[in-house]
Design an enzyme around this catalytic site. Structure first.
Site, mmCIF file in Angstrom:
data_model
loop_
_atom_site.group_PDB
_atom_site.id
_atom_site.type_symbol
_atom_site.label_atom_id
_atom_site.label_comp_id
_atom_site.label_asym_id
_atom_site.label_seq_id
_atom_site.Cartn_x
_atom_site.Cartn_y
_atom_site.Cartn_z
ATOM 1 N N ASP A 1 3.572 9.808 11.340
ATOM 2 C CA ASP A 1 4.515 9.137 10.540
ATOM 3 C C ASP A 1 5.570 10.183 10.329
ATOM 4 O O ASP A 1 5.492 11.072 9.746
ATOM 5 C CB ASP A 1 3.893 8.507 9.256
ATOM 6 C CG ASP A 1 4.551 8.161 8.300
ATOM 7 O OD1 ASP A 1 5.732 7.926 8.681
ATOM 8 O OD2 ASP A 1 4.218 8.122 7.132
ATOM 9 N N SER B 1 0.088 4.891 8.576
ATOM 10 C CA SER B 1 1.297 4.989 7.874
ATOM 11 C C SER B 1 1.194 5.475 6.379
ATOM 12 O O SER B 1 0.449 5.614 5.815
ATOM 13 C CB SER B 1 1.915 3.670 7.889
ATOM 14 O OG SER B 1 2.169 3.224 9.398
ATOM 15 N N CYS B 2 2.631 5.181 5.712
ATOM 16 C CA CYS B 2 2.726 5.807 4.363
ATOM 17 C C CYS B 2 1.822 4.707 3.674
ATOM 18 O O CYS B 2 1.945 3.288 3.994
ATOM 19 C CB CYS B 2 4.111 5.490 3.910
ATOM 20 S SG CYS B 2 4.358 5.361 2.167
ATOM 21 N N PRO B 3 0.931 5.010 2.744
ATOM 22 C CA PRO B 3 1.017 6.152 1.972
ATOM 23 C C PRO B 3 -0.061 7.086 2.225
ATOM 24 O O PRO B 3 -0.356 8.216 1.808
ATOM 25 C CB PRO B 3 0.713 5.712 0.437
ATOM 26 C CG PRO B 3 -0.317 4.734 0.529
ATOM 27 C CD PRO B 3 0.074 4.092 2.023
ATOM 28 N N MET B 4 -0.717 6.815 3.693
ATOM 29 C CA MET B 4 -1.909 7.706 3.935
ATOM 30 C C MET B 4 -1.897 8.843 4.304
ATOM 31 O O MET B 4 -2.665 9.546 3.850
ATOM 32 C CB MET B 4 -2.640 6.791 5.188
ATOM 33 C CG MET B 4 -2.853 5.204 5.054
ATOM 34 S SD MET B 4 -3.720 4.917 3.342
ATOM 35 C CE MET B 4 -5.253 5.473 3.786
#
Lengths: 189, 81
Positions: free
Chosen positions: B44, B17-20
Protein backbone atom coordinates in the site's frame (compact mmCIF):
# COMPACT_ATOMS: atom_id res chain seq x y z
CA UNK A 1 18.30 46.62 67.90
CA UNK A 2 16.72 43.32 68.65
CA UNK A 3 16.71 40.61 66.02
CA UNK A 4 13.85 38.72 67.66
CA UNK A 5 11.18 40.74 65.97
CA UNK A 6 12.65 40.08 62.52
CA UNK A 7 13.57 36.38 62.92
CA UNK A 8 10.17 35.40 64.24
CA UNK A 9 8.19 36.44 61.18
CA UNK A 10 10.92 34.94 58.96
CA UNK A 11 10.60 31.64 60.79
CA UNK A 12 6.87 31.78 60.44
CA UNK A 13 7.05 32.48 56.71
CA UNK A 14 9.59 29.69 56.32
CA UNK A 15 7.17 27.35 58.04
CA UNK A 16 4.40 28.62 55.75
CA UNK A 17 6.57 27.99 52.74
CA UNK A 18 7.52 24.50 53.91
CA UNK A 19 3.86 23.74 54.54
CA UNK A 20 3.00 24.98 51.05
CA UNK A 21 5.79 22.88 49.55
CA UNK A 22 4.48 19.86 51.43
CA UNK A 23 0.98 20.60 50.21
CA UNK A 24 2.12 21.04 46.59
CA UNK A 25 4.22 17.89 46.73
CA UNK A 26 1.21 15.95 47.98
CA UNK A 27 -0.99 17.37 45.22
CA UNK A 28 1.65 16.65 42.58
CA UNK A 29 1.98 13.08 43.82
CA UNK A 30 -1.81 12.70 43.60
CA UNK A 31 -1.82 14.02 40.04
CA UNK A 32 1.03 11.75 39.01
CA UNK A 33 -0.67 8.77 40.61
CA UNK A 34 -3.75 9.26 38.44
CA UNK A 35 -2.44 10.39 35.06
CA UNK A 36 -5.09 11.43 32.57
CA UNK A 37 -2.95 11.26 29.48
CA UNK A 38 -5.28 8.97 27.52
CA UNK A 39 -6.71 10.59 24.44
CA UNK A 40 -10.22 9.94 23.27
CA UNK A 41 -12.22 10.01 20.02
CA UNK A 42 -15.96 9.73 19.63
CA UNK A 43 -17.54 9.13 16.22
CA UNK A 44 -21.28 9.24 15.64
CA UNK A 45 -22.17 6.96 12.71
CA UNK A 46 -25.59 7.72 11.21
CA UNK A 47 -25.38 6.27 7.70
CA UNK A 48 -25.96 2.69 6.59
CA UNK A 49 -24.85 2.69 2.97
CA UNK A 50 -21.86 0.63 1.88
CA UNK A 51 -19.66 3.67 1.21
CA UNK A 52 -20.55 5.46 4.43
CA UNK A 53 -19.88 2.39 6.59
CA UNK A 54 -16.16 2.68 5.91
CA UNK A 55 -15.06 6.09 7.26
CA UNK A 56 -16.16 5.55 10.89
CA UNK A 57 -14.71 2.03 11.05
CA UNK A 58 -11.41 2.91 9.38
CA UNK A 59 -10.94 5.99 11.58
CA UNK A 60 -11.91 4.04 14.69
CA UNK A 61 -9.43 1.20 14.16
CA UNK A 62 -6.73 3.68 13.12
CA UNK A 63 -7.28 5.90 16.19
CA UNK A 64 -7.12 2.78 18.38
CA UNK A 65 -3.72 2.03 16.83
CA UNK A 66 -2.66 5.57 17.84
CA UNK A 67 -3.50 4.60 21.41
CA UNK A 68 -6.79 6.51 21.50
CA UNK A 69 -9.71 5.41 23.57
CA UNK A 70 -12.39 5.17 20.84
CA UNK A 71 -16.18 5.06 20.92
CA UNK A 72 -18.38 4.83 17.82
CA UNK A 73 -22.00 5.62 18.58
CA UNK A 74 -24.21 4.10 15.85
CA UNK A 75 -27.64 5.57 15.38
CA UNK A 76 -30.40 5.41 12.73
CA UNK A 77 -29.11 3.57 9.63
CA UNK A 78 -25.64 3.48 11.13
CA UNK A 79 -27.02 0.61 13.22
CA UNK A 80 -26.95 -1.59 10.09
CA UNK A 81 -23.12 -1.55 10.19
CA UNK A 82 -23.31 -3.45 13.50
CA UNK A 83 -26.27 -5.65 12.52
CA UNK A 84 -25.17 -9.27 12.06
CA UNK A 85 -27.40 -9.90 9.03
CA UNK A 86 -27.64 -6.46 7.50
CA UNK A 87 -23.94 -5.47 7.66
CA UNK A 88 -23.05 -7.91 4.88
CA UNK A 89 -25.90 -6.58 2.71
CA UNK A 90 -25.21 -2.84 2.82
CA UNK A 91 -25.97 -1.16 -0.49
CA UNK A 92 -24.68 1.71 -2.53
CA UNK A 93 -27.29 4.16 -3.78
CA UNK A 94 -27.37 4.85 -7.53
CA UNK A 95 -29.82 7.75 -7.40
CA UNK A 96 -28.43 11.11 -6.41
CA UNK A 97 -24.88 9.83 -6.64
CA UNK A 98 -23.14 11.84 -9.36
CA UNK A 99 -20.21 9.42 -9.35
CA UNK A 100 -22.40 6.63 -10.74
CA UNK A 101 -22.01 6.87 -14.53
CA UNK A 102 -25.71 6.62 -15.38
CA UNK A 103 -28.38 9.34 -15.41
CA UNK A 104 -30.70 9.48 -12.37
CA UNK A 105 -33.68 8.44 -14.55
CA UNK A 106 -31.94 5.15 -15.28
CA UNK A 107 -30.39 4.86 -11.82
CA UNK A 108 -33.92 4.90 -10.40
CA UNK A 109 -34.91 1.73 -12.27
CA UNK A 110 -35.52 -1.35 -10.12
CA UNK A 111 -32.37 -3.34 -9.48
CA UNK A 112 -29.94 -0.52 -10.20
CA UNK A 113 -28.79 -0.27 -6.57
CA UNK A 114 -27.92 -3.97 -6.71
CA UNK A 115 -25.86 -3.40 -9.85
CA UNK A 116 -23.88 -0.46 -8.41
CA UNK A 117 -23.45 -2.31 -5.11
CA UNK A 118 -22.11 -5.40 -6.90
CA UNK A 119 -19.64 -3.27 -8.87
CA UNK A 120 -18.47 -1.56 -5.68
CA UNK A 121 -18.04 -4.89 -3.85
CA UNK A 122 -16.02 -6.20 -6.79
CA UNK A 123 -13.72 -3.18 -6.56
CA UNK A 124 -13.39 -3.58 -2.80
CA UNK A 125 -12.37 -7.22 -3.27
CA UNK A 126 -9.99 -6.45 -6.16
CA UNK A 127 -8.23 -3.75 -4.13
CA UNK A 128 -7.90 -5.99 -1.06
CA UNK A 129 -9.89 -3.50 0.99
CA UNK A 130 -11.26 -5.08 4.16
CA UNK A 131 -14.96 -5.88 4.27
CA UNK A 132 -17.28 -4.04 6.66
CA UNK A 133 -17.55 -7.18 8.81
CA UNK A 134 -13.76 -7.51 8.98
CA UNK A 135 -13.46 -3.88 10.09
CA UNK A 136 -16.16 -4.38 12.74
CA UNK A 137 -14.26 -7.43 14.07
CA UNK A 138 -10.97 -5.55 13.94
CA UNK A 139 -12.42 -2.57 15.78
CA UNK A 140 -13.80 -4.74 18.57
CA UNK A 141 -10.50 -6.67 18.80
CA UNK A 142 -8.53 -3.44 19.12
CA UNK A 143 -10.71 -2.20 21.96
CA UNK A 144 -13.05 0.18 20.13
CA UNK A 145 -16.38 0.53 21.90
CA UNK A 146 -19.01 0.07 19.17
CA UNK A 147 -22.30 1.30 20.57
CA UNK A 148 -25.81 0.79 19.22
CA UNK A 149 -28.25 3.56 20.15
CA UNK A 150 -31.15 2.04 22.07
CA UNK A 151 -33.80 4.50 20.91
CA UNK A 152 -33.15 3.76 17.23
CA UNK A 153 -32.86 -0.01 17.88
CA UNK A 154 -36.46 0.23 19.12
CA UNK A 155 -37.50 2.70 16.42
CA UNK A 156 -36.26 0.52 13.56
CA UNK A 157 -37.72 -2.63 15.14
CA UNK A 158 -34.35 -4.29 15.74
CA UNK A 159 -33.50 -6.50 18.69
CA UNK A 160 -30.46 -6.18 20.94
CA UNK A 161 -29.51 -9.75 19.94
CA UNK A 162 -29.34 -8.74 16.25
CA UNK A 163 -25.92 -7.15 16.72
CA UNK A 164 -22.41 -8.59 16.65
CA UNK A 165 -20.98 -9.93 19.90
CA UNK A 166 -19.12 -7.17 21.69
CA UNK A 167 -21.45 -4.38 20.57
CA UNK A 168 -22.67 -2.20 23.44
CA UNK A 169 -26.45 -1.73 23.60
CA UNK A 170 -28.63 0.12 26.06
CA UNK A 171 -26.95 3.48 25.44
CA UNK A 172 -28.45 6.82 24.50
CA UNK A 173 -27.65 10.38 23.52
CA UNK A 174 -26.70 11.38 27.05
CA UNK A 175 -23.97 8.78 27.38
CA UNK A 176 -22.71 9.62 23.89
CA UNK A 177 -22.69 13.34 24.70
CA UNK A 178 -20.89 12.79 27.98
CA UNK A 179 -18.17 10.90 26.12
CA UNK A 180 -17.99 13.63 23.45
CA UNK A 181 -17.44 16.28 26.13
CA UNK A 182 -14.40 14.36 27.36
CA UNK A 183 -13.11 13.54 23.87
CA UNK A 184 -10.27 15.21 21.97
CA UNK A 185 -11.85 14.37 18.60
CA UNK A 186 -15.59 14.28 17.87
CA UNK A 187 -17.00 13.44 14.45
CA UNK A 188 -20.46 13.05 12.98
CA UNK A 189 -20.48 10.71 9.98
CA UNK B 1 18.60 -2.19 -2.22
CA UNK B 2 19.62 -3.43 1.17
CA UNK B 3 19.62 -2.11 4.69
CA UNK B 4 21.74 -3.02 7.67
CA UNK B 5 18.90 -2.77 10.13
CA UNK B 6 18.47 -5.71 12.47
CA UNK B 7 14.78 -6.47 12.76
CA UNK B 8 13.53 -8.80 15.46
CA UNK B 9 10.28 -9.66 13.68
CA UNK B 10 8.82 -9.19 10.22
CA UNK B 11 5.19 -8.26 9.60
CA UNK B 12 3.92 -9.01 6.10
CA UNK B 13 0.91 -6.86 5.17
CA UNK B 14 1.54 -7.01 1.42
CA UNK B 15 -1.74 -6.73 -0.49
CA UNK B 16 -3.57 -5.16 2.44
CA UNK B 17 -5.03 -1.66 2.22
CA UNK B 18 -5.63 1.21 4.63
CA UNK B 19 -6.07 0.98 7.61
CA UNK B 20 -4.50 -2.48 7.92
CA UNK B 21 -0.76 -1.64 7.67
CA UNK B 22 -0.98 0.80 10.61
CA UNK B 23 -3.43 -1.27 12.64
CA UNK B 24 -1.46 -4.51 12.20
CA UNK B 25 1.84 -2.74 12.92
CA UNK B 26 0.34 -1.41 16.14
CA UNK B 27 -0.70 -4.90 17.17
CA UNK B 28 2.65 -6.45 16.23
CA UNK B 29 4.59 -3.79 18.17
CA UNK B 30 2.63 -4.75 21.29
CA UNK B 31 4.27 -8.18 21.19
CA UNK B 32 7.82 -6.78 20.93
CA UNK B 33 10.16 -5.98 23.82
CA UNK B 34 11.49 -2.46 24.31
CA UNK B 35 14.44 -1.83 22.00
CA UNK B 36 13.36 -4.41 19.43
CA UNK B 37 12.65 -3.46 15.82
CA UNK B 38 9.81 -4.58 13.58
CA UNK B 39 10.19 -4.85 9.82
CA UNK B 40 6.93 -4.13 7.99
CA UNK B 41 6.46 -5.21 4.37
CA UNK B 42 3.60 -3.45 2.58
CA UNK B 43 2.41 -2.80 -0.96
CA UNK B 44 0.00 0.00 0.00
CA UNK B 45 1.74 3.21 -1.17
CA UNK B 46 -0.22 5.12 1.50
CA UNK B 47 1.64 3.14 4.15
CA UNK B 48 4.69 5.40 3.69
CA UNK B 49 3.01 8.51 5.05
CA UNK B 50 0.62 6.56 7.30
CA UNK B 51 3.38 4.79 9.20
CA UNK B 52 5.47 7.98 9.39
CA UNK B 53 2.46 9.82 10.86
CA UNK B 54 1.61 6.98 13.20
CA UNK B 55 5.13 6.67 14.63
CA UNK B 56 5.38 10.45 14.95
CA UNK B 57 2.17 10.77 16.97
CA UNK B 58 2.32 7.57 19.01
CA UNK B 59 4.25 7.22 22.24
CA UNK B 60 6.74 4.38 22.53
CA UNK B 61 7.53 3.86 18.85
CA UNK B 62 10.11 5.30 16.52
CA UNK B 63 10.47 5.11 12.74
CA UNK B 64 14.01 3.92 12.10
CA UNK B 65 13.91 3.84 8.31
CA UNK B 66 11.72 3.43 5.25
CA UNK B 67 12.80 1.88 1.97
CA UNK B 68 11.41 0.58 -1.29
CA UNK B 69 12.20 -2.70 -2.97
CA UNK B 70 10.36 -2.99 -6.25
CA UNK B 71 6.69 -2.56 -5.39
CA UNK B 72 7.24 -3.35 -1.71
CA UNK B 73 7.51 -0.60 0.89
CA UNK B 74 9.68 -1.59 3.84
CA UNK B 75 9.33 0.16 7.17
CA UNK B 76 11.44 -0.32 10.28
CA UNK B 77 9.73 0.58 13.54
CA UNK B 78 11.48 0.39 16.90
CA UNK B 79 9.71 0.01 20.22
CA UNK B 80 11.19 2.62 22.54
CA UNK B 81 9.19 2.20 25.74
Amino acid sequence: MSTDTTTEPEDASLEDLLARVDDLETRLADLEATPDDSQKMVVVATKGTLDMAYPPLILASTAAAFGYDVTVFHTFWGLDILHEERSSALKLSSVGNPNVPVPNAIAALPGMDEVTTRLMRKRIAENDVATVEELVDLSIETGVDLQACQMTIDLLGYDEDDFFDGVTTGVGAASAFREMVEADVQLLV
Amino acid sequence: MSTNIDATETLDVKGQSCPMPVVETGRAIDDLAVGETLEVLATDSGSVSDLAGWTDATAGVELVAQAEDGDVYIHYVRKTE
